[in-house]
Design a protein around this motif. Structure first.
Motif, PDB file in Angstrom:
ATOM      1  N   GLU A  25       0.849  -1.188   0.000  1.00 20.08           N
ATOM      2  CA  GLU A  25       0.000   0.000   0.000  1.00 20.08           C
ATOM      3  C   GLU A  25       0.886   1.240   0.000  1.00 20.08           C
ATOM      4  OE1 GLU A  25      -3.587   2.314   2.296  1.00 20.08           O
ATOM      5  OE2 GLU A  25      -2.736   0.536   3.252  1.00 20.08           O
ATOM      6  N   CYS A  28      -0.316   5.164   2.755  1.00 15.78           N
ATOM      7  CA  CYS A  28      -1.373   4.564   3.574  1.00 15.78           C
ATOM      8  C   CYS A  28      -2.082   5.548   4.493  1.00 15.78           C
ATOM      9  CB  CYS A  28      -0.816   3.404   4.379  1.00 15.78           C
ATOM     10  SG  CYS A  28       0.454   3.870   5.585  1.00 15.78           S
ATOM     11  N   ASP A  33      -7.471   2.153   4.391  1.00 13.75           N
ATOM     12  CA  ASP A  33      -7.449   1.035   3.441  1.00 13.75           C
ATOM     13  C   ASP A  33      -6.645  -0.134   3.991  1.00 13.75           C
ATOM     14  OD1 ASP A  33      -9.004   2.569   1.725  1.00 13.75           O
ATOM     15  OD2 ASP A  33      -7.309   3.195   0.494  1.00 13.75           O
ATOM     16  N   THR A  34      -5.618   0.161   4.759  1.00  9.47           N
ATOM     17  CA  THR A  34      -4.805  -0.899   5.376  1.00  9.47           C
ATOM     18  C   THR A  34      -5.690  -1.789   6.243  1.00  9.47           C
ATOM     19  OG1 THR A  34      -3.112   0.821   5.602  1.00  9.47           O
ATOM     20  CG2 THR A  34      -2.619  -1.327   6.564  1.00  9.47           C
ATOM     21  N   LEU A  37      -7.818  -4.083   4.055  1.00  8.76           N
ATOM     22  CA  LEU A  37      -7.009  -5.148   3.446  1.00  8.76           C
ATOM     23  C   LEU A  37      -6.576  -6.186   4.479  1.00  8.76           C
ATOM     24  CD1 LEU A  37      -4.866  -2.748   1.251  1.00  8.76           C
ATOM     25  CD2 LEU A  37      -6.566  -4.379   0.383  1.00  8.76           C
ATOM     26  N   VAL A  44      -0.188  -7.146   4.549  1.00  7.24           N
ATOM     27  CA  VAL A  44      -0.022  -5.793   4.028  1.00  7.24           C
ATOM     28  C   VAL A  44       1.290  -5.176   4.499  1.00  7.24           C
ATOM     29  CG1 VAL A  44      -1.042  -3.495   3.838  1.00  7.24           C
ATOM     30  CG2 VAL A  44      -2.526  -5.499   4.093  1.00  7.24           C
ATOM     31  N   ALA A  46       2.823  -1.440   4.179  1.00 12.27           N
ATOM     32  CA  ALA A  46       2.363  -0.109   3.808  1.00 12.27           C
ATOM     33  C   ALA A  46       3.417   0.929   4.144  1.00 12.27           C
ATOM     34  CB  ALA A  46       1.062   0.205   4.535  1.00 12.27           C
ATOM     35  N   VAL A  86      -1.962  -1.122  -3.776  1.00 11.67           N
ATOM     36  CA  VAL A  86      -3.034  -0.149  -3.592  1.00 11.67           C
ATOM     37  C   VAL A  86      -2.390   1.224  -3.476  1.00 11.67           C
ATOM     38  CG1 VAL A  86      -4.915   0.633  -2.082  1.00 11.67           C
ATOM     39  CG2 VAL A  86      -4.553  -1.821  -2.479  1.00 11.67           C
ATOM     40  N   SER A  88      -4.118   4.819  -3.272  1.00 13.79           N
ATOM     41  CA  SER A  88      -5.315   5.655  -3.277  1.00 13.79           C
ATOM     42  C   SER A  88      -4.936   7.112  -3.041  1.00 13.79           C
ATOM     43  CB  SER A  88      -6.291   5.189  -2.192  1.00 13.79           C
ATOM     44  OG  SER A  88      -7.427   6.021  -2.180  1.00 13.79           O
ATOM     45  N   CYS A 118      -6.045   1.750  -7.858  1.00 13.07           N
ATOM     46  CA  CYS A 118      -5.483   3.095  -7.816  1.00 13.07           C
ATOM     47  C   CYS A 118      -6.582   4.140  -7.937  1.00 13.07           C
ATOM     48  CB  CYS A 118      -4.503   3.183  -8.988  1.00 13.07           C
ATOM     49  SG  CYS A 118      -3.805   4.763  -9.311  1.00 13.07           S
TER      50      CYS A 118
END
Length: 191
Positions: A25, A28, A33-34, A37, A44, A46, A86, A88, A118
């Motif tokens: 990620e 983050c 989002d972490t 996931l 993960v 990140a 990921v 974002s 993305c």
């Protein structure tokens, strides 16, 4: 900030493509989002530039690995090792050539068949700087002392033209930051 459940509809595909491979990620932040996931059982890793944001993320998602890192540095996973990346709203701070380089490095860290989820600032994102600021290069502005890039469909498609299979490219408006934010959501498979 408000809840932003954008990953929910992509989570089954994310789990399928990541499998036992690590998820990377990028940017983050506070770990929103972490948490999604990791909650799906994914491993993960990140990173973020902000030490303050990372401190919050580490408390929220103790199962994830975090580090403070600039995206312009080498990515923390070896080539072709990630099943999912990921990013974002974290790829918009750079000149076009540097943005292309970052995307090439994301491509290199994904295993063949791996997926990039993305989100990119939209040129329609008037609340967050897409107009009325000094332009550095086309659709790249100095917004309150911070460079920010904004994408239209053609720029998003151009960014992912080489080595990617486009699964989805859609324009959305979110209320994540209270005021409406226009963005592009891209889902791409590494070929």
């Amino acid at each position: 900030m408000m809840a932003d459940p954008w990953l929910a509809r992509w989570l089954p595909m994310a789990v399928e493509h990541a499998g036992a491979h690590p998820v990377l990620e990028i940017g983050c932040g506070h770990g929103d989002d972490t948490a999604v996931l990791a909650g799906a059982g994914l491993s993960v890793q990140a990173f973020d530039l902000s030490a303050a944001a990372l401190a919050v993320a580490k408390l929220r998602v103790p199962s994830a690995k975090f580090e403070q890192r600039d995206i312009r540095e080498p990515l923390p996973l070896p080539p072709q090792s990630a099943g999912l990346v990921v990013a974002s709203l974290s790829l918009h701070y750079f000149p076009w050539a540097q943005t292309q380089d970052i995307v090439a490095r994301i491509h290199a860290v994904l295993r063949p068949g791996g997926v990039l989820l993305c989100r990119l600032n939209s040129t329609e994102d008037r609340n967050f700087g897409a107009a009325g600021h000094p332009e550095i290069e086309p659709n790249f502005f100095m917004v309150d002392g911070q460079p920010k890039r904004f994408f239209d469909r053609s720029a998003a498609e151009a960014l992912f033209a080489q080595g990617w299979k486009q699964i989805s490219l859609q324009h959305f408006v979110t209320r994540k930051y209270v005021r409406s934010k226009a963005l592009w959501e891209a889902v791409l498979e590494r070929v």
